[in-house]
Design a protein around this motif. Structure first.
Motif, PDB file in Angstrom:
ATOM      1  N   ARG A  54      -7.733   3.744  17.222  1.00 38.93           N
ATOM      2  CA  ARG A  54      -7.482   4.012  15.739  1.00 38.93           C
ATOM      3  C   ARG A  54      -7.755   2.695  14.945  1.00 38.93           C
ATOM      4  N   SER A  55      -6.393   1.854  15.117  1.00 39.43           N
ATOM      5  CA  SER A  55      -6.060   0.856  14.130  1.00 39.43           C
ATOM      6  C   SER A  55      -6.236  -0.561  14.164  1.00 39.43           C
ATOM      7  N   SER A  58      -9.458  -2.961  12.305  1.00 43.36           N
ATOM      8  CA  SER A  58      -9.451  -3.006  11.017  1.00 43.36           C
ATOM      9  C   SER A  58     -10.170  -3.479  10.037  1.00 43.36           C
ATOM     10  N   CYS A  93     -12.667   8.307   3.375  1.00 41.02           N
ATOM     11  CA  CYS A  93     -13.917   7.919   3.698  1.00 41.02           C
ATOM     12  C   CYS A  93     -14.769   8.172   2.186  1.00 41.02           C
ATOM     13  N   LEU A 104      -7.210   8.188   5.074  1.00 45.60           N
ATOM     14  CA  LEU A 104      -5.807   7.036   5.843  1.00 45.60           C
ATOM     15  C   LEU A 104      -5.021   6.987   5.053  1.00 45.60           C
ATOM     16  N   THR A 106      -1.631   4.232   3.914  1.00 43.88           N
ATOM     17  CA  THR A 106      -1.296   2.732   4.756  1.00 43.88           C
ATOM     18  C   THR A 106       0.008   2.452   3.867  1.00 43.88           C
ATOM     19  N   ILE A 111      -1.781   0.791   8.887  1.00 44.07           N
ATOM     20  CA  ILE A 111      -2.608   2.259   8.972  1.00 44.07           C
ATOM     21  C   ILE A 111      -0.689   2.939   9.592  1.00 44.07           C
ATOM     22  N   GLN A 114      -3.378   8.749   9.871  1.00 45.69           N
ATOM     23  CA  GLN A 114      -5.475   8.451  10.018  1.00 45.69           C
ATOM     24  C   GLN A 114      -6.010  10.365  10.388  1.00 45.69           C
TER      25      GLN A 114
END
Length: 119
Positions: A54-55, A58, A93, A104, A106, A111, A114
Motif C-alpha cells: 500500500r505504500s 507511491s 481519492c 491518505l 501523509t 504515508i 490509508q
C-alpha cells in the motif's frame, strides 16, 4: 508443503522462503525479512503480494493545473484543501464524487495512514 487447507510449493529460486499462516489463517511467505500474502482469485497460479504494497510505488506528482497529487498504482489522490501548508496532510481519492471514501494521511512525504477504496 501443506498448511491447513492450503497447498504451497517451495520453489528453488526462493530457497530462503519460509511459509506460515497469518493470525487470520491465510498463507504468508517470508523472504529476507519481507512478508508476502497470497492473492486469491488468480486461478491455478498463485501470486504473492508484499504486505507493504500500500505504500510502495507511491509517486508525488503535480497535476496539469499545478496542484500536488499522489499516484499509487491505478489510484490518484488530490490534496484536501484544508491541509495546505500543514506538516500532516490529508489526501482524497479523485473518485470521491462517485462515492469513494479512500483517503491518505501523509506526514513529511511519508504515508502514515490509508483508508481503502470501494471501486
Amino acid at each position: 508443503m501443506q498448511i491447513g487447507k492450503y497447498r504451497l510449493r517451495k520453489y528453488s529460486r526462493c530457497s530462503g522462503a519460509t511459509y506460515t499462516l497469518s493470525r487470520y489463517g491465510k498463507p504468508v511467505m517470508e523472504v529476507d525479512g519481507y512478508r508476502y500474502n497470497q492473492k486469491t482469485g488468480m486461478g491455478p497460479k498463485k501470486r504473492w503480494v508484499c504486505v507493504k504494497e500500500r505504500s510502495a510505488g507511491s509517486q508525488f506528482l503535480t497535476s496539469r493545473t499545478g496542484r500536488p497529487v499522489i499516484q499509487i498504482g491505478p489510484y490518484r489522490f488530490n490534496l484536501w484543501s484544508g491541509s495546505q501548508g500543514k506538516p500532516r496532510m490529508r489526501w482524497i481519492c479523485v473518485k470521491v464524487h462517485s462515492g469513494c471514501q479512500a483517503t491518505l494521511i501523509t506526514c513529511e512525504d511519508t504515508i502514515v495512514k490509508q483508508r481503502p477504496h470501494n471501486h
